[in-house]
Design an enzyme around this catalytic site. Structure first.
Site, PDB file in Angstrom:
ATOM      1  N   ASP A  44       5.027 -18.961 -31.908  1.00 50.65           N
ATOM      2  CA  ASP A  44       5.644 -20.285 -31.964  1.00 50.65           C
ATOM      3  C   ASP A  44       4.571 -21.372 -31.903  1.00 50.65           C
ATOM      4  O   ASP A  44       4.582 -22.328 -32.685  1.00 50.65           O
ATOM      5  CB  ASP A  44       6.631 -20.435 -30.801  1.00 50.65           C
ATOM      6  N   ASP A 113      12.532 -15.508 -34.882  1.00 51.17           N
ATOM      7  CA  ASP A 113      11.675 -14.964 -33.818  1.00 51.17           C
ATOM      8  C   ASP A 113      10.725 -13.903 -34.374  1.00 51.17           C
ATOM      9  O   ASP A 113       9.543 -13.854 -33.996  1.00 51.17           O
ATOM     10  CB  ASP A 113      12.534 -14.350 -32.710  1.00 51.17           C
ATOM     11  N   GLU A 116       7.821 -15.563 -36.240  1.00 50.64           N
ATOM     12  CA  GLU A 116       6.788 -16.073 -35.339  1.00 50.64           C
ATOM     13  C   GLU A 116       5.987 -14.935 -34.714  1.00 50.64           C
ATOM     14  O   GLU A 116       4.766 -15.053 -34.528  1.00 50.64           O
ATOM     15  CB  GLU A 116       7.436 -16.935 -34.258  1.00 50.64           C
TER      16      GLU A 116
END
Length: 227
Positions: A44, A113, A116
């Protein structure tokens, strides 16, 4: 559902020296440990850094607000999920039985998710410069779709909030009215309530965020038209 390892010719474009990093990046917590949550945390920050630097160089005259809005548009969950689908990450995810049954490999949150986490895996495998060289081209089309000058439009929720703040009015409240559909294809309906002047509007979208934006846009138009 074990993931298929990436080879040199695959979409990701990075041959891993340590394939275990990629396997972990594509392993959802529902499948047990080691899963990808720590990699997602690191990824992230890396994605935000890469996109922020690219926009800083691309828009030399843009102010902080425009840069922030541009970055937010590029790194939001839905945008990263689109990139994950282009990389065909969904079919390579390792999921627990429950997530497999409910179509977790198609869910935006899981795909974003995983995206990332893969970025973090590349970084740990080969370093920052190699990671930048692989990852930034994935954002090329979405960056090209942004205004060339960096003069991005404020989103409806921001416009509504600033309009109310400028008149010393209370901020709007958003209320989830309903959600329907399967987990991988939900529809959300949200109500936006403004107390003064009294306005209540509803919006619908494939995510709660999109529904809130639609409701805010409708409220803003009503308030502006009433003046």
């Amino acid at each position: 559902m074990p993931n298929k390892p990436f080879q040199r010719g695959d979409r990701i474009g990075h041959p891993f020296s340590n394939p275990d990093l990629l396997a972990q990046a594509l392993r959802h917590r529902s499948a047990g440990v080691p899963h990808n949550e720590r990699l997602e945390f690191l990824g992230d920050s890396i994605v935000n850094m890469l996109v922020a630097q690219a926009l800083y160089e691309r828009w030399p005259k843009a102010d902080e607000g425009a840069l922030t809005r541009g970055r937010a548009e590029l790194v939001r969950e839905g945008a990263l999920a689109v990139l994950a689908r282009e990389l065909e990450l969904g079919e390579r995810l390792t999921l627990g039985a429950g997530e497999m049954k409910t179509g977790g490999h198609r869910r935006d949150s899981i795909l974003a998710d995983a995206f990332e986490a893969v970025v973090a895996a590349i970084y740990l495998d080969a370093g920052f410069e190699a990671c930048r060289a692989v990852v930034l081209p994935w954002f090329a089309a979405s960056m090209d779709a942004l205004p060339a000058t960096g003069r991005t439009e404020k989103d409806p929720k921001t416009r509504l909030q600033e309009w109310l703040q400028g008149r010393q009015k209370a901020l709007p409240q958003y209320e989830l009215v309903s959600e329907s559909g399967d987990d991988h294809a939900k529809t959300f309906r949200v109500r936006c309530n403004v107390t003064e002047p009294a306005v209540s509007t509803e919006g619908e979208g494939a995510s709660r965020r999109l529904a809130e934006q639609q409701a805010a846009s409708a409220a803003f138009e009503l308030l502006v038209d009433s003046k």
